[in-house]
Design a protein around this motif. Structure first.
Motif, PDB file in Angstrom:
ATOM      1  N   SER A  29      26.185  50.376  16.340  1.00 36.16           N
ATOM      2  CA  SER A  29      26.497  51.521  17.205  1.00 36.16           C
ATOM      3  C   SER A  29      27.253  51.070  18.446  1.00 36.16           C
ATOM      4  N   PHE A  30      27.958  52.017  19.024  1.00 27.11           N
ATOM      5  CA  PHE A  30      28.766  51.736  20.212  1.00 27.11           C
ATOM      6  C   PHE A  30      28.745  52.998  21.062  1.00 27.11           C
ATOM      7  N   SER A  31      28.322  52.861  22.327  1.00 25.74           N
ATOM      8  CA  SER A  31      28.306  54.001  23.253  1.00 25.74           C
ATOM      9  C   SER A  31      29.301  53.742  24.369  1.00 25.74           C
ATOM     10  N   VAL A  32      30.007  54.788  24.763  1.00 31.23           N
ATOM     11  CA  VAL A  32      30.978  54.645  25.836  1.00 31.23           C
ATOM     12  C   VAL A  32      30.983  55.914  26.685  1.00 31.23           C
ATOM     13  N   CYS A  33      30.975  55.726  28.005  1.00 31.74           N
ATOM     14  CA  CYS A  33      31.058  56.842  28.952  1.00 31.74           C
ATOM     15  C   CYS A  33      32.458  56.814  29.558  1.00 31.74           C
ATOM     16  N   VAL A  34      33.181  57.921  29.436  1.00 34.83           N
ATOM     17  CA  VAL A  34      34.588  57.945  29.849  1.00 34.83           C
ATOM     18  C   VAL A  34      34.878  59.130  30.759  1.00 34.83           C
ATOM     19  N   ASP A  35      35.994  58.994  31.478  1.00 36.00           N
ATOM     20  CA  ASP A  35      36.523  60.079  32.309  1.00 36.00           C
ATOM     21  C   ASP A  35      37.712  60.687  31.571  1.00 36.00           C
ATOM     22  N   ASN A  36      37.573  61.946  31.179  1.00 28.96           N
ATOM     23  CA  ASN A  36      38.605  62.640  30.393  1.00 28.96           C
ATOM     24  C   ASN A  36      39.587  63.352  31.323  1.00 28.96           C
ATOM     25  N   LYS A  37      40.143  62.607  32.310  1.00 32.98           N
ATOM     26  CA  LYS A  37      40.945  63.285  33.342  1.00 32.98           C
ATOM     27  C   LYS A  37      42.275  63.800  32.821  1.00 32.98           C
ATOM     28  N   PHE A  38      42.744  63.302  31.673  1.00 28.39           N
ATOM     29  CA  PHE A  38      44.001  63.793  31.118  1.00 28.39           C
ATOM     30  C   PHE A  38      43.792  64.833  30.012  1.00 28.39           C
ATOM     31  N   GLY A  39      42.521  65.226  29.766  1.00 24.27           N
ATOM     32  CA  GLY A  39      42.225  66.324  28.852  1.00 24.27           C
ATOM     33  C   GLY A  39      42.556  66.066  27.395  1.00 24.27           C
ATOM     34  N   ARG A  40      42.379  64.821  26.943  1.00 22.61           N
ATOM     35  CA  ARG A  40      42.760  64.499  25.567  1.00 22.61           C
ATOM     36  C   ARG A  40      41.555  64.159  24.696  1.00 22.61           C
ATOM     37  N   LEU A  41      40.380  64.693  25.078  1.00 18.80           N
ATOM     38  CA  LEU A  41      39.145  64.377  24.357  1.00 18.80           C
ATOM     39  C   LEU A  41      39.179  64.849  22.912  1.00 18.80           C
ATOM     40  N   GLU A  42      39.554  66.114  22.673  1.00 17.31           N
ATOM     41  CA  GLU A  42      39.523  66.655  21.308  1.00 17.31           C
ATOM     42  C   GLU A  42      40.422  65.850  20.372  1.00 17.31           C
ATOM     43  N   GLU A  43      41.574  65.484  20.893  1.00 18.81           N
ATOM     44  CA  GLU A  43      42.511  64.672  20.118  1.00 18.81           C
ATOM     45  C   GLU A  43      41.886  63.325  19.744  1.00 18.81           C
ATOM     46  N   LEU A  44      41.197  62.707  20.707  1.00 21.04           N
ATOM     47  CA  LEU A  44      40.530  61.427  20.460  1.00 21.04           C
ATOM     48  C   LEU A  44      39.405  61.580  19.442  1.00 21.04           C
ATOM     49  N   LEU A  45      38.596  62.627  19.598  1.00 19.88           N
ATOM     50  CA  LEU A  45      37.474  62.842  18.674  1.00 19.88           C
ATOM     51  C   LEU A  45      37.966  63.008  17.242  1.00 19.88           C
ATOM     52  N   ASP A  46      39.089  63.686  17.062  1.00 21.10           N
ATOM     53  CA  ASP A  46      39.649  63.848  15.718  1.00 21.10           C
ATOM     54  C   ASP A  46      39.962  62.499  15.084  1.00 21.10           C
ATOM     55  N   HIS A  47      40.489  61.572  15.871  1.00 21.32           N
ATOM     56  CA  HIS A  47      40.781  60.225  15.368  1.00 21.32           C
ATOM     57  C   HIS A  47      39.492  59.480  15.031  1.00 21.32           C
ATOM     58  N   LEU A  48      38.517  59.574  15.933  1.00 23.59           N
ATOM     59  CA  LEU A  48      37.279  58.802  15.759  1.00 23.59           C
ATOM     60  C   LEU A  48      36.455  59.270  14.569  1.00 23.59           C
ATOM     61  N   LYS A  49      36.449  60.577  14.326  1.00 24.95           N
ATOM     62  CA  LYS A  49      35.576  61.131  13.280  1.00 24.95           C
ATOM     63  C   LYS A  49      36.023  60.730  11.880  1.00 24.95           C
ATOM     64  N   LYS A  54      36.552  57.672  11.114  1.00 21.59           N
ATOM     65  CA  LYS A  54      36.046  56.322  10.862  1.00 21.59           C
ATOM     66  C   LYS A  54      34.607  56.102  11.309  1.00 21.59           C
ATOM     67  N   PHE A  55      34.087  57.003  12.154  1.00 21.36           N
ATOM     68  CA  PHE A  55      32.752  56.811  12.706  1.00 21.36           C
ATOM     69  C   PHE A  55      31.966  58.114  12.678  1.00 21.36           C
ATOM     70  N   LYS A  56      30.667  57.964  12.682  1.00 20.02           N
ATOM     71  CA  LYS A  56      29.798  59.103  12.969  1.00 20.02           C
ATOM     72  C   LYS A  56      29.779  59.240  14.492  1.00 20.02           C
ATOM     73  N   VAL A  57      30.129  60.422  14.994  1.00 19.84           N
ATOM     74  CA  VAL A  57      30.318  60.586  16.439  1.00 19.84           C
ATOM     75  C   VAL A  57      29.407  61.684  16.986  1.00 19.84           C
ATOM     76  N   THR A  58      28.650  61.336  18.023  1.00 20.07           N
ATOM     77  CA  THR A  58      27.922  62.323  18.820  1.00 20.07           C
ATOM     78  C   THR A  58      28.477  62.246  20.233  1.00 20.07           C
ATOM     79  N   HIS A  59      28.805  63.405  20.809  1.00 20.56           N
ATOM     80  CA  HIS A  59      29.327  63.325  22.174  1.00 20.56           C
ATOM     81  C   HIS A  59      28.691  64.387  23.060  1.00 20.56           C
TER      82      HIS A  59
END
Length: 416
Positions: A348-368, A370-375
């Motif tokens: 497992s890998f946990s990361v706390c980030v600042d989404n100041k550029f509003g690109r979270l949904e785009e990132l989650l689409d990439h991550l899902k 390859k990984f099981k993602v809870t956010h």
């Protein structure tokens, strides 16, 4: 030469401008360079102009007019003669904004943002310079974009130190009272760039480094560097002295008094940084420099709100090791996520980030893929430097702890 930096709160209205004069009269202004931010909430108002341009162009003129009126009201309080040339100068600056937005063809938000947003600083310094000249304090207004040269990474530009040093050495007379802007610079094509939000402190440090200044003073509405932000914590204490290293640690974790990039150039030349109150300018405030690590040694609390916590695990229970982590960090970099905390185990890998550029949904689409993602969105990251049991217990009370990470000097908690 000394560098004084005045933030938006110190010049938010006519009384603020007059108080800057009071500060200068009390502490002197020979061989001094003033670095000044936009007035009050002007940066937010200019962001509204940019957003109107992209979302509803019919609102642009009105948004600009609102900012112009705010500054005109300040001018009316400062200058008895409403025919003073300063009124035309300020209107001309806002006409430039409107003109740029009329002819601009670039669809890039960050480029447009930087061309518009810096007018807050250009306007505030023009007003302050004119007022000081009006009352007999002779000064020279400088366009900092002539001096601080950067790359074209708009909204978060990197300084070209060689070009910046050459421009400053050639163009700034250290024997005069000079006034210039924080936050902005320019690229090789002379388009305006910005150094990141709250970058005016960094501007002061860049100028101090290149001018071999004796000290930098940041004038704020607090007594100095406190052990916690009084907006979120009670019973805060003033830190009399902190080392560069400790200040860099506090800045890294998000202490709002000092910008994260401000301290490195000052440390390289051992230029002391003073954080003082513009309300009580004769008080000692806080000194950042060589010497004692932190005095007094008390727990220091820092909070970052509106963070995102992502918990990732491998889909096939394989280890998350170097290649996986390398790929994760590339994705975080590509989506402009500022990483504030990481924690990993075998799968497992946990990361706390600042989404100041509003690109979270785009990132989650990439991550899902390859990984099981809870956010978790809108979480808060608390950091305690020099923690003790009482400090941790008090902070945990009544909160849901999503993640905890503890080191020798620092504990971090992500809470809902």
């Amino acid at each position: 030469m000394r560098i004084f930096k005045f933030g938006g709160a110190s010049v938010k209205d006519a009384d603020g401008i007059k108080n800057v004069v009071n500060v200068l009269n009390q502490v002197g202004f020979d061989n001094t360079l003033l670095v000044v931010s936009a007035m009050g909430k002007t940066t937010n108002a200019m962001e509204t102009v940019v957003n109107s341009y992209f979302e509803d162009k019919s609102e642009v003129a009105s948004a600009i007019q609102d900012v112009l009126k705010y500054h005109n009201d300040i001018l009316m309080d400062l200058f008895e003669n409403d025919k003073h040339v300063i009124f035309k100068q300020i209107k001309s600056l806002f006409d430039e904004v409107q003109g740029f937005l009329a002819w601009n063809k670039s669809p890039k938000y960050s480029f447009v943002y930087d061309q518009v947003i810096g007018y807050g600083e250009l306007v505030s310094t023009t007003i302050l310079s004119a007022y000081l000249n009006e009352i007999g304090i002779t000064n020279t207004w400088l366009d900092v974009r002539t001096f601080i040269k950067t790359d074209d990474n708009y909204r978060d530009a990197t300084v070209d130190w060689e070009k910046t040093q050459a421009s400053i050495t050639k163009g700034i007379d250290k024997t005069k009272l000079n006034i210039t802007q924080g936050f902005i610079g320019s690229d090789d094509n002379n388009f305006t760039t910005t150094l990141g939000r709250e970058g005016s402190d960094y501007s002061a440090a860049i100028l101090a480094y290149c001018l071999n200044a004796t000290a930098v003073t940041i004038w704020k509405d607090v007594p100095g560097v406190l052990n916690a932000d009084p907006r979120y914590f009670e019973n805060t204490q003033l830190l009399n002295q902190i080392s560069y290293r400790e200040a860099i640690e506090l800045a890294f974790y998000g202490a709002s008094v000092i910008h994260p990039k401000t301290l490195q150039p000052l440390q390289r030349k051992e230029i002391p940084l003073h954080v003082k109150s513009f309300i009580e300018p004769k008080n000692a405030g806080t000194t950042v420099g060589k010497g004692a690590n932190i005095e007094p040694k008390v727990p220091c609390f820092i909070v970052k709100k509106n963070q995102v916590l992502m918990k990732l695990s491998s889909l096939d229970f394989s280890f998350i090791v170097e290649d996986s982590i390398s790929e994760l960090f590339k994705l975080l970099h590509d989506h402009k996520m500022k990483v504030d905390l990481i924690q990993n185990s075998a799968i497992s890998f946990s990361v706390c980030v600042d989404n100041k550029f509003g690109r979270l949904e785009e990132l989650l689409d990439h991550l899902k893929g390859k990984f099981k993602v809870t956010h978790y969105e809108n979480v808060a990251l608390y950091t305690i430097r020099h923690f003790d049991t009482e400090a941790i217990t008090g902070l945990q009370k009544g909160k849901e702890i999503l993640l905890e990470q503890r080191g020798k000097e620092t504990v971090q908690l992500v809470v809902k």
